[in-house]
Design a protein around this motif. Structure first.
Motif: not given
Lengths: 267, 94
Positions: A101-106, A131-138
């Motif tokens: 998730q942290a990598q996706m956010q970055k 969970k990864n896919a939504i990690a960096g989404a707004e």
């Protein structure tokens, strides 16, 4: 700063990837700089739907693991000569745990500095890939079809999105068959809104042109004669803030309706 | 009469046996359950509110209070088991 939007559904096969491809291509047609990110690691598909499968060199895992910069991994869609439509393909030979998730956010943070829209194509399910896919989404778009299984999963996904801080996701109803709705054998737009209680950003009718355009690797949104393409063009404009009314999906009156009216049996 | 019946069935739109109504009803029931399991915090909040309201009228054993959603045939019921320790003597608040 661009907008990071995840396209998700819970259930598989309802049209997430087709939706991502069409909305992304539609936004590029309006002049926006767009990047599509395929997060379905191990089951890569956005590349074939876009017709870009032969040009992949690097993938999302190469980028998140720091081996190459994202700009090196992005595939530019040549239908837009200025390179405003891009794809970051999923890795095909790894699994969902290859990204966290942290990598996706970055990654999303980096991409939104350069692009107007970052569209994340989410895998089916509610596990790590989701969970990864939504990690960096707004923002989030939930795709469903008018079937009990898809709606049930959409409801659960809406709950999980909200629990994950993604408030007010918007709904796309895919593969609606107006004739069946009229017969009372398919849930209507109102029925689904009633159940899911979220805003609808678009309704896409069932349409053979989607099969044909997917066969060719050319998103239907580019086809002026496609009904589904028109629906996606409308959705695209709504996403950019335009007030576009829902398409008229009425089927023309059949003989039975006319007879019923004459005899006054309509209720 | 039978002919009219037949015609009516043939031409009627909003038949409650329409499969979409069946779909809606089934979804409504299944979602009540799904939603309550997605958010145990809602049940928790409901419990707290119940305790607050009921405590105006009687003394209850807060720790053994149970609130559950039960699925029976074609309906979902909210079942609360609230042990009463004693009634309050004061007047019912208005």
């Amino acid at each position: 700063m661009g907008e990071v939007m995840v396209i998700t559904s819970g259930k598989g096969g309802v049209g997430k990837t087709t939706t991502t491809a069409n909305i992304g291509t539609g936004l590029a047609s309006l002049g926006y700089k767009v990047v599509l990110v395929d997060t379905d690691i191990g089951l890569r598909n956005l590349d074939v739907v876009m017709g870009l499968e032969n040009r992949i060199v690097y993938d999302i895992v190469d980028v998140t693991s720091g081996q190459v910069s994202y700009s090196k991994a992005l595939i530019k869609d040549k239908r837009f000569p200025d390179g405003r439509l891009n794809l970051l393909p999923a890795a095909q030979t790894k699994d969902k745990t290859a990204v966290n998730q942290a990598q996706m956010q970055k990654l999303c943070e980096d991409l939104r500095k350069e692009f107007d829209f970052v569209l994340i194509d989410c895998p089916a399910g509610i596990e790590q890939g989701f969970k990864n896919a939504i990690a960096g989404a707004e923002k989030a778009i939930v795709v469903t079809t008018p079937e009990v299984s898809a709606i049930r999963d959409a409801d659960r996904i809406i709950g999980l999105l909200e629990a994950g801080g993604l408030r007010n996701p918007r709904l796309i109803i895919n593969r609606l068959r107006p004739a069946m709705v009229k017969q009372g054998d398919m849930m209507s737009i109102e029925d689904m809104v009633d159940i899911l209680a979220i805003d609808v950003i678009g309704v896409v009718p069932e349409d053979d042109t989607i099969v044909i355009s997917t066969n060719k690797g050319e998103p239907a949104v580019l086809d002026d004669n496609s009904r589904a393409g028109q629906a996606y063009r409308n959705i695209t404009r709504r996403l950019t803030g335009a007030d576009v009314p829902l398409m008229n999906l009425e089927v023309s009156e059949g003989l039975f309706d006319k007879v019923r009216k004459i005899f006054g049996m309509g209720r | 009469m039978a002919v009219l019946d037949f015609l009516n069935r043939m031409f009627s739109r909003e038949n409650s046996n329409n499969s979409k109504n069946i779909a809606k009803e089934r979804l409504r029931l299944v979602l009540v359950h799904d939603r309550s399991s997605v958010s145990p915090e809602i049940i928790e909040a409901l419990k707290e509110d119940l305790i607050r309201v009921i405590s105006n009228y009687m003394e209850i054993d807060e720790r053994s209070l149970e609130v559950n959603l039960n699925n029976e045939d074609s309906s979902v019921a909210l079942v609360a088991n609230i042990p009463v320790l004693g009634l309050k003597r004061r007047n019912v608040p208005r």
